[in-house]
Each structure stands twice: as structure tokens, then as C-alpha cells.
Write a protein that holds these residues in place. Structure first.
Motif, PDB file in Angstrom:
ATOM      1  N   VAL A 255      38.075  42.163  36.904  1.00  0.00           N
ATOM      2  CA  VAL A 255      39.150  43.071  37.231  1.00  0.00           C
ATOM      3  C   VAL A 255      39.133  43.922  35.554  1.00  0.00           C
ATOM      4  O   VAL A 255      39.249  43.310  34.830  1.00  0.00           O
TER       5      VAL A 255
ATOM      6  N   GLU B 253      44.609  40.875  40.742  1.00  0.00           N
ATOM      7  CA  GLU B 253      44.134  39.739  39.771  1.00  0.00           C
ATOM      8  C   GLU B 253      44.703  38.717  40.938  1.00  0.00           C
ATOM      9  O   GLU B 253      45.751  38.706  41.400  1.00  0.00           O
TER      10      GLU B 253
ATOM     11  N   HIS C  77      38.623  36.184  32.585  1.00  0.00           N
ATOM     12  CA  HIS C  77      39.506  37.071  32.639  1.00  0.00           C
ATOM     13  C   HIS C  77      39.955  37.438  34.165  1.00  0.00           C
ATOM     14  O   HIS C  77      41.213  37.680  34.153  1.00  0.00           O
ATOM     15  N   THR C  78      39.487  36.785  35.177  1.00  0.00           N
ATOM     16  CA  THR C  78      40.024  36.924  36.562  1.00  0.00           C
ATOM     17  C   THR C  78      39.435  35.367  37.165  1.00  0.00           C
ATOM     18  O   THR C  78      38.383  35.502  37.714  1.00  0.00           O
ATOM     19  N   SER C  79      40.077  34.329  36.932  1.00  0.00           N
ATOM     20  CA  SER C  79      39.667  33.154  37.331  1.00  0.00           C
ATOM     21  C   SER C  79      40.017  32.813  38.801  1.00  0.00           C
ATOM     22  O   SER C  79      41.231  33.299  39.172  1.00  0.00           O
ATOM     23  N   ASP C  80      39.130  32.228  39.469  1.00  0.00           N
ATOM     24  CA  ASP C  80      38.902  32.010  40.886  1.00  0.00           C
ATOM     25  C   ASP C  80      38.615  30.486  40.798  1.00  0.00           C
ATOM     26  O   ASP C  80      37.558  30.173  40.634  1.00  0.00           O
TER      27      ASP C  80
ATOM     28  N   HIS D 282      36.568  47.193  40.004  1.00  0.00           N
ATOM     29  CA  HIS D 282      36.873  46.295  38.773  1.00  0.00           C
ATOM     30  C   HIS D 282      37.777  46.897  37.830  1.00  0.00           C
ATOM     31  O   HIS D 282      37.812  46.958  36.808  1.00  0.00           O
TER      32      HIS D 282
ATOM     33  N   PRO E 190      44.473  36.470  46.411  1.00  0.00           N
ATOM     34  CA  PRO E 190      44.954  37.855  45.792  1.00  0.00           C
ATOM     35  C   PRO E 190      46.143  38.125  45.692  1.00  0.00           C
ATOM     36  O   PRO E 190      46.969  37.899  46.758  1.00  0.00           O
TER      37      PRO E 190
ATOM     38  N   THR F 172      34.184  37.835  39.959  1.00  0.00           N
ATOM     39  CA  THR F 172      35.105  38.795  40.289  1.00  0.00           C
ATOM     40  C   THR F 172      35.423  39.360  38.986  1.00  0.00           C
ATOM     41  O   THR F 172      35.933  38.468  38.150  1.00  0.00           O
TER      42      THR F 172
ATOM     43  N   GLU G 148      40.097  38.013  47.780  1.00  0.00           N
ATOM     44  CA  GLU G 148      40.438  39.424  48.142  1.00  0.00           C
ATOM     45  C   GLU G 148      39.623  40.175  49.244  1.00  0.00           C
ATOM     46  O   GLU G 148      40.055  40.685  50.079  1.00  0.00           O
TER      47      GLU G 148
END
Length: 871
Positions: free
Chosen positions: A174, A299, A465-468, A293, A306, A172, A767
Motif C-alpha cells: 500500500v 490497509e 507496511h501492510t501486514s497480513d 498500491h 480489508p 501486498t 482484499e
């Protein structure tokens, strides 16, 4: 009489009871309120006791109803309720889905269609007959994946399918639109390298091994009667090396043409379904990345859920997601041109080198001109692949007619010029050794390694940058799968070349230098074939570890299983079997690190193969000479075993394809392999097997939109099992907002989060799934601990939306009872509709959909509609 809470067991367990049959509508006191969200044990304790099969037939008839004026009016639903069933992997027949041998196709064709029971075809005209049970429709899409026997040969396109999956596995992102585009460019370049590698392998077999080496060696040509007219000894017109190469070039060129034809034909048959009409979002964002994005995108928090944000249109809901005609056409033209250019370079390269080395009848300038044209066309091809990606916000329906026609046509003209140039008479030209293709394969291997490393760097940047936390391999799932695609391509290339060389050389071993008639394939291909047994030995380690861990998990689950079924008398064998199935089902969650280990081993072995071939310039058996008896024996064994293993695997592919032409069950089994891999559109490789979802998703969305438009007060539940739940969710995303709010979603055995959410986080991550929950009217998801595929969808919201119900009890009964005297099966991934929870949750969804009106008002509505449903 207590109302039944599940379909009678006398019918097919996976079917819906025929409550809507004409004149036989069952009556219930009123709608059931939505079930409270409780734990499985509490739900089982609070549920009413199940009736024995057909127990209602033994009860006395109910007393006569009092006069309507003395009976309070109960609220009832108005309008017909529809349940749209979507089957999962492997498919099934409409008769099995509907539980009735008499079905009628409502809409669709032989490939994919919607079916109803014959008695329910005109259900909308008689809503009073369907107050208590929905009308069942079955969407059967198995013909898209397992219908034709020729589709079994798609197994040979496995590397193309795998690299196409890597495109969709990016993390993902952002506010990282440039990184997203770079990720797509790198994957498309990797896909292009696989096309060149496949074509180069075909050239290696046809041009080098057959036309150059075997036909040029008297001993080899004498054992192959079909090569007699090409032999030097015959002295015929085709005996000159250049003419032999020009003739042999027909085989790889025909292979490229066949791939182009299959890609074009399957696009027309599978992927040319236009999505629902709707306004395009933004024509100024051709790549469709700013909305998902950009800076306004959300984020996730530390737990991967989310944060509340402004509404963002999910990627799978955009009008162009399932219709990328322009990109597929551009990629098809570029890959076709790349294939033809590879063949042309192989043909003209040998002749041009001969002309430059010795003064002959052909000016060296002609060969240089053809090679220059090939280089220019190759640069244009790479630019076409890099310049444009997918357009999701708008329908990519336009075609670059000039590019699509001129690029492959120019490459084909260059191939013809190369063949003419090579066919020019050169009486003094003799073939010896092998064609210099070693550099080509080494550069391809190095280029793929560089692209994979760059892809991993971009993926890590996006993930950091967008850690999941649920994303597999910390964002490196796409690069890991890309490594597997390159490894598959290299193994198939090296193995087939080595096997053909062994076959042509008779008793000798090509490359070993003694007792051989031909020089053999390039050294790197022999090294790549030799790593196969090493890789299989390395895989034994994770297999053993998983086996031990599964056994330990099963032992720990034993007391848990017995506690769930207390106070039943414990049965050691029954407990052990249930615990073992649960532990085995949990292996699915270990797939990411297994893929990571295999990918790392493949990358390291590939680097070792390139380094070994470059340093020694000998096959493994010769390179190990002088290193000791043990190493020499291991190298010889690896080289011979790798060749035979890939030959055996190729025979299995061919045998499976031939069997699929004759055996429908085998054809269906082979088709299952593609149900997951071909869900995604061909965004990276146009020669991958076709995407069935580009036909199935518009079918489902169109059916739901048409039914809700013609049935204003109707209630619709789309019910998807396994892969069918992924299709159902994708179709719901494609619906207009007003229609989506009138639809309930029921999923069971669903891999939406367990597989798709973890491996494809940009499209099925937290999300998007939360957005899907908020956009539909209501959603329930059923899952079992014994299911190796389905699982909870884990909607992150406060308060808990209660989407997941599970784990469901499986088996329904631990031992034999008076109601269930025979042992109940452990269903795992199948027969969710036989569980009482299915009917309960479907009823709850229908009740939530509404609307509710008093029975007297309902009668007035039907009277005003003159006996026809106004909904």
C-alpha cells in the motif's frame, strides 16, 4: 413425489442429470429458496432424507393436474440457465464432465474448447425444456498442459519456472510503488543470472571438459573415438585449442537458440490471446502499480481483513494482466543476448589470455576489442532487464522492434567474431589444465546471494507496511522460492558437470589428482554437487517431525469423527482411516515452514560451498585431507554420492521424457506438474514453461460475455473445481461490470485462499477475494476436511456473506446402511459434484440470479417470441 436433491446415482457421479433432454423435462413445484447458512451437522439434520438410487421409478404416477384456471400460478424463471464447468488439475474429457458419450464442440480448437451434450446444442432455442436444470457446458483446457509429448522435457526448465513464481509472491503493498518496482527488478536480475548460469554450465561441459581437457589429453581422447579429429595427436586443422573451442561453442549457442525458439513458439500458441475489448485504465501508469498500491488502496485490519475503501480495480481484472507481449519480447531478447554473450566470453577469453601472455601471430588488441564489445552489450542487456516491468493497466501489445532485433543480433555477431578470433592459427598454443571458469561461477553464486538478501529486505519492508497474518513466512515466501530456484540451478549445473567429468575420466575421480586424465570441472561445481546428500539428510528432520505430528493429529481426530457420525456403531478401522486422511490433508498448511526450512538450508549450504571452494581451492575430497579419517571419508562420500545422485536424477528426467512420447497416461501425469507452476504469466523469465492461463482466462471470459450478450434473460453459473476454480475466478475478474453482476460463481475443492491467497497475497489476498465476492451476483464455495488442496475462501465481511459451505461430510455414510449397503468412499479432492450439497447450492445460486415471473407471464413472453427464446 419429493424432488431429487442430487443427481441420480445410476449416472456418472460427476455428471449432471439429463434434465434438459428433448421432451423429458422434469417438473418441480417451484424454485427452492436459498439455503440457510448452518453448520454441517445442522445442515445434514435439516436436509430431507436421500432417496435410494432410481427410487422414483418405483413410486406410483402423480395424479392428473387440475385445470390450469383452478391452479394458482407459481413463479418461474424465464430464460435459459447455463452452467459452465471448468475442470481442475490433470484435466478430464468432455464426456466425463458432461456424463454423456455424445458431445459436440461448440467453440474452440483441439487445444482448448467448450463442449456440450449433443442434445443440448440448440438449448437457447427451446428454453421451455430447460426450466428446472441448467444447460451444462464443459471447458476442457487439459491440452494446454498435457497434450504434446515434448512438453515432458519442460522439466529441465524447472529453475526458470520457480524463479518466475517468486515474482508473483510479493506481499501486498500500500503506497509502496517504488518498492514494488524494486522487487520486480531484483527478481528479473535473479532470472537473468539463471540464464547465464545455465549457459555457463553448457560451456563448461562442451568447451572446457570436452574440447579443452579431454580432446587435449591423449589418454582421454583415445577412449573417445568421436573426439579423434580434435586430438592433438592427430595434428589436423581442428587440433588447435582455439579452433576446438570455436567448434564446441556450437552446442551452448544452439541451446540458447533452442530456448529462444521455444519461448517464441509457445508465446504464439499459448499466450497471444488478446483479452476482452475495454478501455485502458491509465496510460500514464505504465507499471500498473499506483491503483493497487497508491495512497487510496486499503490497509487490512489486525486480523487481515480489508477495511472499507473506495473501489479499487483488482490486478487480475486489468486488461493488460493476461497480455504482456511487450515485456516477454523484451526479456526474451535480453536473455537470448545474455546467453550468446556468455558463450562469446568463454570462447574469446581463453584466446585473449593466450595472446596477452605470449607474443603470437594475433594482436592482443583484437581480443581486447571483442571483449570490450561483449562488456558493452552486457551492460545494455542488464539495463533492458532493469528498466521496464509489467504493464497491467494497459495491454502491453507494442513491440520494441529495434531492441528485439538488434540486441540478440549484436550478441550473435560478437559470438561469431569471438569464434573467428579464436580460430586464428596459433601453432604454439597447447591446452593444459582447465579453462579459468572458477571465477565466473563464484561471482554468479555471490551475485545471486546478494540479490536474494536484497529481495528479502524489500519483501519484509512491504509486509511490515501492510501486514497480513495469512501471508506465508511473514512476506518472505518470494525470497524463499527464489533461493530454491537458485539452488536448483546450482545443483543441476554442478551435478551435470561433475557427472560428465566422471564419465570422461573413466575410472578416475576428477579433481582428486591421482589416476585421472582430466583436471575436472571448477571446484565450486564439485562443492555444489557434494551438498546434495547433505541437504537430503537435513530434510529427514522435518519429514520425521511431520510424520509424528500427523500421527498424533489422527489420534486426536478419532473421537471427533465418531461424534460426527453418531449414533452409528463405531468401527475402529473406519474411524482411523477417516482421521488419518483428514490429518494428512492438513499437511498442506505446513508447506510454508517446510519451504522456509529447505530454503534456509539451501542458502547456508550454498554459502558453505562458496566459502569452502574459495578457501581451499580444492574439491571436497582433497580439501578434507589431513582432517581425520572420519571427515575424509564423509567428504569423499559426499562428493561421489552427489555426482551419482544428480546423474540418476538426470536419467530420470530423460527417461520420463522418452516415456511421455509413447505413453499418453505418462504424458498427462507429467503435464500435471505444470498446472500450478505455469498458471502465472512469464513476468521474470521468458524461457520458463508457457502460461496456459493467458489462453484459458480469455477463453472463459469471452464465452461468458458472448453468452450473456446473446441471452439477455439468461442465468449463468461458472462452476470450477480445483485449479479450474482459479481460472474461473480470474475470468470473472476480467468481465465487464455489467456482465459480472449477472454471473454466479460456484467453486469446490478450491485452492483460492489456502494456496493462492497465502502464497500470492497481492493478487488473491483478503482484499481481492472480498472484491470478487462483492462484484459477482453470488458465490458459493464447497470444501472438505479430507481435501489436501481445497479449503474455505474466508471472505472477511460483516455480516458473514456465507460464501463457504463446509466442511462437507466425507464419506457420506460411516458404515453400511440399507440405502447404501456397500462402503462409501472417502472422496477427498474428487467427485464434489456427486455430493448432494453441490446440486443444492447450484440450485440456490440459480434462484438468486433470477429473474422470477409468473407462469402466465412466462407463457406470454414465449408467445411474443414466436417460439424462440428472447433471452
Amino acid at each position: 413425489m419429493r424432488p431429487l436433491t442430487h443427481p441420480p446415482r445410476a449416472r456418472n457421479p460427476g455428471s449432471v442429470p439429463p434434465a434438459g433432454r428433448r421432451g423429458r423435462s422434469p417438473r418441480r413445484p417451484g424454485p427452492r429458496p436459498p439455503l440457510p447458512r448452518t453448520s454441517p451437522s445442522a445442515a445434514e439434520a435439516a436436509a430431507p432424507e436421500r432417496e435410494p438410487p432410481l427410487a422414483s421409478a418405483a413410486l406410483p404416477p402423480p395424479p392428473p393436474s387440475p385445470h390450469p384456471s383452478s391452479t394458482p400460478t407459481a413463479p418461474r424463471h424465464t430464460g435459459t440457465a447455463l452452467e459452465l464447468l471448468v475442470h481442475g488439475v490433470g484435466g478430464t474429457t468432455p464426456q466425463e464432465m458432461l456424463g454423456d458419450p455424445r458431445t459436440t464442440r461448440v467453440t474452440g480448437d483441439e487445444t482448448a474448447a467448450v463442449h456440450r451434450r449433443t442434445d443440448d446444442v440448440d438449448a437457447e432455442r427451446h428454453p421451455e425444456r430447460y426450466r428446472d436444470e441448467p444447460v451444462a457446458e464443459a471447458y476442457c483446457w487439459s491440452g494446454l498442459t498435457s497434450g504434446n509429448g515434448s512438453r515432458a522435457l519442460w522439466l529441465l526448465l524447472l529453475p526458470f519456472m520457480v524463479v518466475n513464481l517468486a515474482h508473483w509472491m510479493r506481499p501486498t503493498a500500500v503506497g509502496r510503488s517504488r518498492a514494488v518496482r524494486l522487487y520486480g527488478v531484483l527478481v528479473r536480475l535473479l532470472a537473468l543470472s539463471l540464464t547465464v548460469l545455465l549457459t555457463a554450465a553448457a560451456c563448461e561441459v562442451a568447451l572446457d571438459l570436452v574440447a579443452w581437457q579431454c580432446a587435449g589429453a591423449d589418454a582421454c581422447a583415445e577412449r573417445r573415438a568421436w573426439l579423434g579429429f580434435l586430438s592433438d595427436r592427430q595434428g589436423g586443422w581442428w587440433s588447435q585449442p582455439g579452433r576446438r573451442l570455436a567448434l564446441a561453442a556450437v552446442a551452448p549457442a544452439a541451446l540458447v537458440g533452442l530456448l529462444w525458439y521455444l519461448s517464441n513458439r509457445t508465446w504464439s500458441a499459448y499466450e497471444s490471446q488478446r483479452p476482452l475489448d475495454g478501455e485502458d485504465f491509465d496510460a500514464n501508469d505504465p507499471f500498473g502499480v499506483e491503483e493497487a498500491h497508491g495512497r487510496g488502496a486499503p490497509e487490512p485490519d489486525a486480523e487481515g481483513c480489508p477495511r472499507p475503501t473506495v473501489p479499487v480495480r483488482p490486478a487480475l481484472g486489468r486488461p493488460g494482466f493476461w497480455y504482456g507481449r511487450r515485456l516477454v519480447a523484451r526479456l526474451r531478447a535480453a536473455h537470448t543476448a545474455a546467453g550468446f554473450l556468455t558463450v562469446a566470453a568463454a570462447v574469446v577469453g581463453a584466446a585473449a589470455r593466450h595472446d596477452r601472455g605470449a607474443g603470437g601471430p594475433v594482436p592482443a588488441l583484437l581480443g581486447a576489442a571483442v571483449e570490450g564489445g561483449i562488456a558493452v552489450c552486457a551492460l545494455v542487456t542488464v539495463a533492458v532487464v532493469c528498466r521496464r516491468g509489467r504493464s497491467e493497466r494497459i495491454r502491453d501489445a507494442r513491440l520494441d522492434a529495434t531492441l528485439i532485433t538488434c540486441l540478440p543480433g549484436s550478441a550473435l555477431v560478437l559470438l561469431a567474431l569471438a569464434a573467428v578470433h579464436a580460430s586464428w592459427s596459433r601453432p604454439d598454443w597447447q591446452s593444459s589444465g582447465s579453462l579459468p571458469g572458477e571465477t565466473t561461477f563464484r561471482l554468479l553464486a555471490l551475485g545471486q546471494g546478494v540479490l536474494v538478501v536484497a529481495l528479502a529486505v524489500v519483501a519484509r519492508i512491504l509486509h511490515r507496511h501492510t501486514s497480513d497474518p495469512r501471508t506465508v513466512l511473514r512476506g518472505l515466501g518470494g525470497p524463499a522460492v527464489a533461493v530454491l530456484a537458485c539452488g536448483l540451478g546450482g545443483v543441476m549445473t554442478g551435478g551435470v558437470a561433475q557427472r560428465v567429468a566422471d564419465w570422461l575420466d573413466g575410472p578416475g575421480t576428477p579433481g582428486m589428482g591421482h589416476g585421472t586424465d582430466i583436471a575436472g570441472p571448477p571446484v565450486l561445481l564439485s562443492w555444489q554437487a557434494s551438498v546434495i546428500p547433505v541437504l537430503l539428510l537435513l530434510l529427514l528432520v522435518p519429514v520425521v517431525l511431520l510424520t509424528v505430528r500427523t500421527a498424533r493429529t489422527a489420534r486426536r481426530l478419532g473421537p471427533v469423527v465418531e461424534a460426527e457420525y453418531a449414533p452409528e456403531q463405531p468401527d475402529e478401522g473406519r474411524t482411523r482411516r477417516i482421521a488419518r486422511i483428514r490429518a494428512t490433508a492438513a499437511l498442506t498448511d505446513s508447506a510454508p515452514w517446510i519451504v522456509g526450512v529447505v530454503s534456509a538450508a539451501t542458502l547456508l549450504l550454498g554459502v558453505g560451498a562458496v566459502a569452502g571452494s574459495w578457501r581451499s581451492d580444492e574439491v571436497p575430497g582433497r580439501a578434507a585431507d589431513g582432517s581425520g579419517p572420519l571427515l575424509e571419508s564423509l567428504a569423499d562420500a559426499a562428493q561421489a554420492t552427489g555426482s551419482w545422485l544428480i546423474g540418476f536424477g538426470f536419467i530420470l528426467f530423460v527417461a520420463g521424457g522418452r516415456r511421455a512420447y509413447k505413453d499418453a497416461s505418462a504424458r498427462r501425469t507429467i503435464g500435471i506438474l505444470w498446472d500450478v507452476g505455469t498458471f502465472w504469466p512469464r513476468a521474470a523469465h521468458p524461457f520458463a514453461p508457457p502460461c496456459y492461463a493467458e489462453r484459458a482466462v480469455p477463453d472463459l471470459a469471452s464465452r461468458m460475455s458472448a453468452w450473456t450478450a446473446t441471452t439477455p434473460r439468461g442465468r449463468l453459473v461458472i462452476s470450477g473445481h480445483s485449479q479450474g476454480s482459479v481460472l474461473a475466478a480470474s475470468a470473472v475478474w476480467q468481465l465487464p461490470d455489467a456482465t459480472r453482476h449477472r454471473v454466479a460463481l460456484l467453486t469446490y475443492g478450491s485452492p483460492l485462499e489456502r494456496l493462492y491467497g497465502r502464497w500470492f497475497p497481492a493478487y488473491f489476498g483478503p482484499e481481492p477475494l472480498l472484491g470478487l465476492h462483492r462484484s459477482v451476483h453470488c458465490w458459493r464455495n464447497l470444501w472438505r476436511a479430507t481435501d489436501p488442496i481445497g479449503g474455505p475462501v474466508r471472505i472477511c465481511a460483516d455480516p458473514d456473506p456465507g460464501v463457504d459451505r463446509g466442511p462437507l461430510k466425507d464419506p457420506q455414510a460411516y458404515g453400511r446402511t440399507t440405502k447404501l449397503p456397500l462402503p462409501e468412499p472417502i472422496l477427498g479432492h474428487s467427485d464434489y459434484r456427486a455430493d448432494p450439497a453441490f446440486a443444492e447450492e447450484r440450485t440456490a445460486l440459480l434462484d438468486e440470479l433470477g429473474p422470477l415471473v409468473p407462469r402466465q407471464a412466462e407463457a406470454g413472453l414465449h408467445k411474443d417470441s414466436s417460439g424462440r427464446s428472447s433471452g
